[in-house]
Scaffold this motif. Sequence first.
Motif, PDB file in Angstrom:
ATOM      1  N   ASP A   1       0.815  -1.220   0.000  1.00  0.00           N
ATOM      2  CA  ASP A   1       0.000   0.000   0.000  1.00  0.00           C
ATOM      3  C   ASP A   1       0.846   1.266   0.000  1.00  0.00           C
ATOM      4  OD1 ASP A   1      -2.324  -1.475  -0.005  1.00  0.00           O
ATOM      5  OD2 ASP A   1      -2.559  -1.442   2.176  1.00  0.00           O
ATOM      6  N   ASN A   2       2.037   1.204   0.596  1.00  0.00           N
ATOM      7  CA  ASN A   2       2.892   2.392   0.648  1.00  0.00           C
ATOM      8  C   ASN A   2       3.348   2.799  -0.746  1.00  0.00           C
ATOM      9  OD1 ASN A   2       4.394   4.410   2.247  1.00  0.00           O
ATOM     10  ND2 ASN A   2       6.190   3.377   1.429  1.00  0.00           N
ATOM     11  N   ILE A   3       3.751   1.821  -1.549  1.00  0.00           N
ATOM     12  CA  ILE A   3       4.145   2.111  -2.933  1.00  0.00           C
ATOM     13  C   ILE A   3       2.964   2.692  -3.703  1.00  0.00           C
ATOM     14  CG2 ILE A   3       4.762   1.028  -5.142  1.00  0.00           C
ATOM     15  CD1 ILE A   3       6.669  -0.771  -3.657  1.00  0.00           C
ATOM     16  N   ASN A   4       1.794   2.094  -3.538  1.00  0.00           N
ATOM     17  CA  ASN A   4       0.604   2.589  -4.233  1.00  0.00           C
ATOM     18  C   ASN A   4       0.286   4.028  -3.845  1.00  0.00           C
ATOM     19  OD1 ASN A   4       0.211   0.165  -5.569  1.00  0.00           O
ATOM     20  ND2 ASN A   4      -1.128  -0.657  -3.983  1.00  0.00           N
ATOM     21  N   LYS A   5       0.437   4.339  -2.570  1.00  0.00           N
ATOM     22  CA  LYS A   5       0.158   5.696  -2.091  1.00  0.00           C
ATOM     23  C   LYS A   5       1.109   6.700  -2.721  1.00  0.00           C
ATOM     24  CE  LYS A   5      -0.092   8.526   2.091  1.00  0.00           C
ATOM     25  NZ  LYS A   5       0.074   8.556   3.575  1.00  0.00           N
ATOM     26  N   ILE A   6       2.386   6.359  -2.792  1.00  0.00           N
ATOM     27  CA  ILE A   6       3.387   7.264  -3.358  1.00  0.00           C
ATOM     28  C   ILE A   6       3.151   7.463  -4.851  1.00  0.00           C
ATOM     29  CG2 ILE A   6       5.845   7.558  -3.851  1.00  0.00           C
ATOM     30  CD1 ILE A   6       6.391   6.075  -1.193  1.00  0.00           C
ATOM     31  N   ILE A   7       2.853   6.384  -5.576  1.00  0.00           N
ATOM     32  CA  ILE A   7       2.567   6.511  -7.003  1.00  0.00           C
ATOM     33  C   ILE A   7       1.350   7.404  -7.217  1.00  0.00           C
ATOM     34  CG2 ILE A   7       1.813   5.271  -9.077  1.00  0.00           C
ATOM     35  CD1 ILE A   7       3.494   2.904  -8.171  1.00  0.00           C
ATOM     36  N   PHE A   8       0.307   7.182  -6.421  1.00  0.00           N
ATOM     37  CA  PHE A   8      -0.908   7.994  -6.555  1.00  0.00           C
ATOM     38  C   PHE A   8      -0.628   9.471  -6.288  1.00  0.00           C
ATOM     39  CE2 PHE A   8      -4.474  10.142  -4.426  1.00  0.00           C
ATOM     40  CZ  PHE A   8      -5.370  10.166  -5.481  1.00  0.00           C
TER      41      PHE A   8
ATOM     42  N   ILE B   1       1.045  11.025  -9.255  1.00  0.00           N
ATOM     43  CA  ILE B   1       0.124  11.213 -10.377  1.00  0.00           C
ATOM     44  C   ILE B   1      -0.825  12.362 -10.087  1.00  0.00           C
ATOM     45  CG2 ILE B   1      -1.817  10.143 -11.607  1.00  0.00           C
ATOM     46  CD1 ILE B   1      -0.289   7.501 -11.466  1.00  0.00           C
ATOM     47  N   LYS B   2      -1.284  12.462  -8.861  1.00  0.00           N
ATOM     48  CA  LYS B   2      -2.147  13.575  -8.465  1.00  0.00           C
ATOM     49  C   LYS B   2      -1.421  14.901  -8.645  1.00  0.00           C
ATOM     50  CE  LYS B   2      -4.636  15.346  -4.397  1.00  0.00           C
ATOM     51  NZ  LYS B   2      -4.990  15.077  -2.976  1.00  0.00           N
ATOM     52  N   GLU B   3      -0.150  14.942  -8.292  1.00  0.00           N
ATOM     53  CA  GLU B   3       0.660  16.158  -8.438  1.00  0.00           C
ATOM     54  C   GLU B   3       0.830  16.545  -9.902  1.00  0.00           C
ATOM     55  OE1 GLU B   3       5.290  17.382  -7.730  1.00  0.00           O
ATOM     56  OE2 GLU B   3       4.332  16.159  -6.188  1.00  0.00           O
ATOM     57  N   LEU B   4       0.940  15.542 -10.766  1.00  0.00           N
ATOM     58  CA  LEU B   4       1.110  15.812 -12.195  1.00  0.00           C
ATOM     59  C   LEU B   4      -0.183  16.286 -12.846  1.00  0.00           C
ATOM     60  CD1 LEU B   4       3.287  12.717 -13.176  1.00  0.00           C
ATOM     61  CD2 LEU B   4       4.063  15.080 -12.909  1.00  0.00           C
TER      62      LEU B   4
ATOM     63  N   SER C   1      -2.214  18.830 -13.129  1.00  0.00           N
ATOM     64  CA  SER C   1      -2.166  20.253 -12.776  1.00  0.00           C
ATOM     65  C   SER C   1      -3.528  20.942 -12.818  1.00  0.00           C
ATOM     66  CB  SER C   1      -1.200  20.992 -13.706  1.00  0.00           C
ATOM     67  OG  SER C   1      -1.600  20.848 -15.058  1.00  0.00           O
ATOM     68  N   PHE C   2      -4.554  20.306 -13.413  1.00  0.00           N
ATOM     69  CA  PHE C   2      -5.877  20.927 -13.490  1.00  0.00           C
ATOM     70  C   PHE C   2      -6.504  21.119 -12.111  1.00  0.00           C
ATOM     71  CE2 PHE C   2      -6.779  16.415 -13.373  1.00  0.00           C
ATOM     72  CZ  PHE C   2      -7.907  16.322 -12.573  1.00  0.00           C
ATOM     73  N   ILE C   3      -6.011  20.383 -11.101  1.00  0.00           N
ATOM     74  CA  ILE C   3      -6.623  20.481  -9.774  1.00  0.00           C
ATOM     75  C   ILE C   3      -5.984  21.571  -8.912  1.00  0.00           C
ATOM     76  CG2 ILE C   3      -7.202  18.037  -9.790  1.00  0.00           C
ATOM     77  CD1 ILE C   3      -4.955  17.591  -7.774  1.00  0.00           C
ATOM     78  N   ASP C   4      -4.962  22.239  -9.425  1.00  0.00           N
ATOM     79  CA  ASP C   4      -4.193  23.178  -8.608  1.00  0.00           C
ATOM     80  C   ASP C   4      -5.058  24.236  -7.943  1.00  0.00           C
ATOM     81  OD1 ASP C   4      -1.921  21.839  -9.132  1.00  0.00           O
ATOM     82  OD2 ASP C   4      -1.100  23.258 -10.575  1.00  0.00           O
ATOM     83  N   SER C   5      -5.977  24.808  -8.696  1.00  0.00           N
ATOM     84  CA  SER C   5      -6.768  25.917  -8.162  1.00  0.00           C
ATOM     85  C   SER C   5      -8.215  25.520  -7.869  1.00  0.00           C
ATOM     86  CB  SER C   5      -6.758  27.083  -9.166  1.00  0.00           C
ATOM     87  OG  SER C   5      -7.318  26.660 -10.400  1.00  0.00           O
ATOM     88  N   GLN C   6      -8.447  24.215  -7.784  1.00  0.00           N
ATOM     89  CA  GLN C   6      -9.820  23.740  -7.574  1.00  0.00           C
ATOM     90  C   GLN C   6     -10.012  23.230  -6.151  1.00  0.00           C
ATOM     91  OE1 GLN C   6     -11.968  24.203 -10.108  1.00  0.00           O
ATOM     92  NE2 GLN C   6     -10.210  25.046 -11.233  1.00  0.00           N
TER      93      GLN C   6
ATOM     94  N   LEU D   1     -11.188  20.547  -4.702  1.00  0.00           N
ATOM     95  CA  LEU D   1     -11.614  19.178  -4.960  1.00  0.00           C
ATOM     96  C   LEU D   1     -11.047  18.229  -3.915  1.00  0.00           C
ATOM     97  CD1 LEU D   1     -10.945  18.998  -8.825  1.00  0.00           C
ATOM     98  CD2 LEU D   1     -13.138  19.364  -7.702  1.00  0.00           C
ATOM     99  N   THR D   2     -11.846  17.239  -3.563  1.00  0.00           N
ATOM    100  CA  THR D   2     -11.372  16.162  -2.701  1.00  0.00           C
ATOM    101  C   THR D   2     -10.971  14.999  -3.589  1.00  0.00           C
ATOM    102  OG1 THR D   2     -12.823  16.814  -0.880  1.00  0.00           O
ATOM    103  CG2 THR D   2     -11.971  14.555  -0.860  1.00  0.00           C
ATOM    104  N   ILE D   3      -9.680  14.707  -3.630  1.00  0.00           N
ATOM    105  CA  ILE D   3      -9.188  13.646  -4.508  1.00  0.00           C
ATOM    106  C   ILE D   3      -8.316  12.700  -3.693  1.00  0.00           C
ATOM    107  CG2 ILE D   3      -7.771  13.106  -6.523  1.00  0.00           C
ATOM    108  CD1 ILE D   3      -8.669  15.679  -7.782  1.00  0.00           C
ATOM    109  N   ASN D   4      -8.873  11.535  -3.384  1.00  0.00           N
ATOM    110  CA  ASN D   4      -8.168  10.533  -2.590  1.00  0.00           C
ATOM    111  C   ASN D   4      -7.941   9.234  -3.350  1.00  0.00           C
ATOM    112  OD1 ASN D   4      -8.054  12.162  -0.191  1.00  0.00           O
ATOM    113  ND2 ASN D   4     -10.231  11.706   0.132  1.00  0.00           N
ATOM    114  N   ASN D   5      -8.445   9.145  -4.577  1.00  0.00           N
ATOM    115  CA  ASN D   5      -8.246   7.945  -5.375  1.00  0.00           C
ATOM    116  C   ASN D   5      -8.357   8.297  -6.864  1.00  0.00           C
ATOM    117  OD1 ASN D   5     -11.133   7.786  -6.161  1.00  0.00           O
ATOM    118  ND2 ASN D   5     -11.443   7.236  -4.001  1.00  0.00           N
ATOM    119  N   TYR D   6      -8.081   7.319  -7.708  1.00  0.00           N
ATOM    120  CA  TYR D   6      -8.046   7.577  -9.152  1.00  0.00           C
ATOM    121  C   TYR D   6      -9.422   7.890  -9.729  1.00  0.00           C
ATOM    122  CZ  TYR D   6      -3.256   5.840  -9.021  1.00  0.00           C
ATOM    123  OH  TYR D   6      -1.921   5.680  -8.738  1.00  0.00           O
ATOM    124  N   ASN D   7     -10.451   7.272  -9.206  1.00  0.00           N
ATOM    125  CA  ASN D   7     -11.802   7.553  -9.705  1.00  0.00           C
ATOM    126  C   ASN D   7     -12.200   9.002  -9.426  1.00  0.00           C
ATOM    127  OD1 ASN D   7     -12.432   4.979 -10.794  1.00  0.00           O
ATOM    128  ND2 ASN D   7     -12.834   4.193  -8.742  1.00  0.00           N
ATOM    129  N   GLN D   8     -11.847   9.488  -8.236  1.00  0.00           N
ATOM    130  CA  GLN D   8     -12.123  10.887  -7.918  1.00  0.00           C
ATOM    131  C   GLN D   8     -11.300  11.827  -8.801  1.00  0.00           C
ATOM    132  OE1 GLN D   8     -11.336  11.140  -3.704  1.00  0.00           O
ATOM    133  NE2 GLN D   8     -13.403  10.454  -3.132  1.00  0.00           N
TER     134      GLN D   8
END
Length: 246
Positions: A55-62, A65-68, A70-75, A77-84
Amino acid sequence: MKNTIFILLLFLLTGCSQQLVFERKQYNSSYSPNYTTSYNSANIKMEVLEAKNDDNINKIIFENIKELSSFIDSQNLTINNYNQLTKGFVDTYKNAKNKTPGNNIKNWDFELESNIEYETEEFVNIGINYTSSYGDASGFGGKRSLVFNKQTGNQLKLEDIFINPKAVSKLVEAKFRDKYHVNNAVSLNQQGYCFETGSFYLTNNVFFNIEGVKFLYNINEISSYDKGSYEVFLTYQEIDKYLLIK
């Protein structure tokens, strides 16, 4: 009783030798009510590696990807998984479209793929490739490297990979200046580069392959967008004495 002890020992030994296994998962979403070639469409496609037993590797990868994304920077939004994340991409596009006169806005596209670049018994190197385009903004893309210790699941930093990162940095800089014909007598930033510290530094984007190690500087990282990316490659013969991982 003896059988019970034997089964317990077998279970413990099997658990300790459990291999790190990855599987590919797709996360896609789109919006195109009145699709045309260049307008009124949003598409996000991600092919993600997920470890079945870490799970630790999965968390770091996620988180990377979330950081990349960039559309969420100024939004807000609650994003805790890929579907969100995929839903957030489409929802953000819809909001932007509703605020545009005539509801006419150029397409948004985001594509991402993660792969195993290289793997040994000790570590695994994951590469994340991505491209994005947000309407009138110039398209952007790049590649990010993540190196993990397979036993602990921890991400390895430069000081965990190299015995002497400063010495490696000097070695990479020499190769960089030679490859891109950079004048040794003049600072890099005076020659059109934009190193934040004013001097050369080692990138965190370290990619392993069967022949050696690549150091990648993505678009816009150390120079203007139009110059593209930069990379330096060192064979194992050149860098082996500095490696902490094999």
